[in-house]
Motif scaffolding. Sequence first.
Motif, mmCIF file in Angstrom:
data_model
loop_
_atom_site.group_PDB
_atom_site.id
_atom_site.type_symbol
_atom_site.label_atom_id
_atom_site.label_comp_id
_atom_site.label_asym_id
_atom_site.label_seq_id
_atom_site.Cartn_x
_atom_site.Cartn_y
_atom_site.Cartn_z
ATOM 1 N N GLN A 151 53.200 39.503 38.754
ATOM 2 C CA GLN A 151 54.583 39.280 39.198
ATOM 3 C C GLN A 151 54.822 37.830 39.615
ATOM 4 N N HIS A 152 53.806 37.183 40.166
ATOM 5 C CA HIS A 152 53.968 35.812 40.647
ATOM 6 C C HIS A 152 53.504 34.756 39.635
ATOM 7 N N GLY A 153 53.245 35.184 38.409
ATOM 8 C CA GLY A 153 52.946 34.232 37.342
ATOM 9 C C GLY A 153 51.490 33.827 37.221
ATOM 10 N N TYR A 154 50.602 34.478 37.931
ATOM 11 C CA TYR A 154 49.174 34.170 37.838
ATOM 12 C C TYR A 154 48.534 35.134 36.836
ATOM 13 N N THR A 155 48.948 34.991 35.588
ATOM 14 C CA THR A 155 48.556 35.922 34.535
ATOM 15 C C THR A 155 47.056 35.919 34.304
ATOM 16 N N PHE A 156 46.429 34.740 34.277
ATOM 17 C CA PHE A 156 44.988 34.693 34.032
ATOM 18 C C PHE A 156 44.236 35.398 35.164
ATOM 19 N N THR A 157 44.694 35.212 36.401
ATOM 20 C CA THR A 157 44.070 35.896 37.532
ATOM 21 C C THR A 157 44.198 37.403 37.373
ATOM 22 N N ALA A 158 45.385 37.852 37.005
ATOM 23 C CA ALA A 158 45.600 39.290 36.830
ATOM 24 C C ALA A 158 44.727 39.836 35.696
ATOM 25 N N LEU A 159 44.628 39.093 34.600
ATOM 26 C CA LEU A 159 43.772 39.529 33.492
ATOM 27 C C LEU A 159 42.303 39.573 33.912
ATOM 28 N N THR A 160 41.887 38.568 34.675
ATOM 29 C CA THR A 160 40.502 38.537 35.149
ATOM 30 C C THR A 160 40.224 39.732 36.047
ATOM 31 N N PHE A 161 41.162 40.047 36.955
ATOM 32 C CA PHE A 161 40.964 41.195 37.835
ATOM 33 C C PHE A 161 40.976 42.505 37.064
ATOM 34 N N THR A 162 41.640 42.528 35.932
ATOM 35 C CA THR A 162 41.586 43.710 35.076
ATOM 36 C C THR A 162 40.180 43.864 34.506
ATOM 37 N N VAL A 163 39.559 42.752 34.111
ATOM 38 C CA VAL A 163 38.161 42.785 33.658
ATOM 39 C C VAL A 163 37.258 43.183 34.821
ATOM 40 N N TYR A 164 37.552 42.648 36.022
ATOM 41 C CA TYR A 164 36.784 43.013 37.211
ATOM 42 C C TYR A 164 36.772 44.531 37.397
ATOM 43 N N PHE A 165 37.907 45.164 37.104
ATOM 44 C CA PHE A 165 38.019 46.606 37.307
ATOM 45 C C PHE A 165 36.883 47.335 36.584
#
Length: 193
Positions: A151-165
């Motif tokens: 939502q705040h535009g940190y797409t790479f962070t969100a994608l990385t946390f998806t991998v973290y999952f």
Amino acid sequence: MTGNLIGLAGLALGWRRSVLTWPAQFLAGTVLILAFWGGHVPGLIGKQAIVIVASVWGWTQWRRGRRDTGQVEVRFATWTERALLVLGTAAGTAAVAALFHAVPKLSWAPLFDAYIFVGTLAAMYAQARGWVEFWFAWLAVDLVGVPYAYQHGYTFTALTFTVYFVLVLAGLASWWTKARASRPAPLAKGVTA
């Protein structure tokens, strides 16, 4: 991207119960604070500040544990420890959210920022203690943190946390198996110790 990749390495090291997880988490937190600084996302900045502080404490806890037994021991938290962790997280989230509501310039989303901040503290505390439940705490934080980062535009962070999952699930399985194997076998009825 750099901070998230270092964090990914830190997660992998934590999964393997390597004390090097803590310096990696310290470095990742430092890099990510710099990345989030201009984005007015105190929950994400606070999360990384907690990671930095907790990584120093976690390092000392795990080094002491290795000195005592030769390896980092993991275990399931007791029901009392679990209850205190959940109650402390809820109370802390309410307190930090109240602060963010009282000072609106600190946060656009007080409850989400508070939840991410305090949930991270709870997860890092549980990891430093070697509790299997730390993986569940990370999952709970990421359920809010991933959409929040998108939502705040940190797409790479969100994608990385998806991998973290996926890695968190693997780490949970590894620690769960290790903790179950470390439990003493129950005595059969009628057998004295």
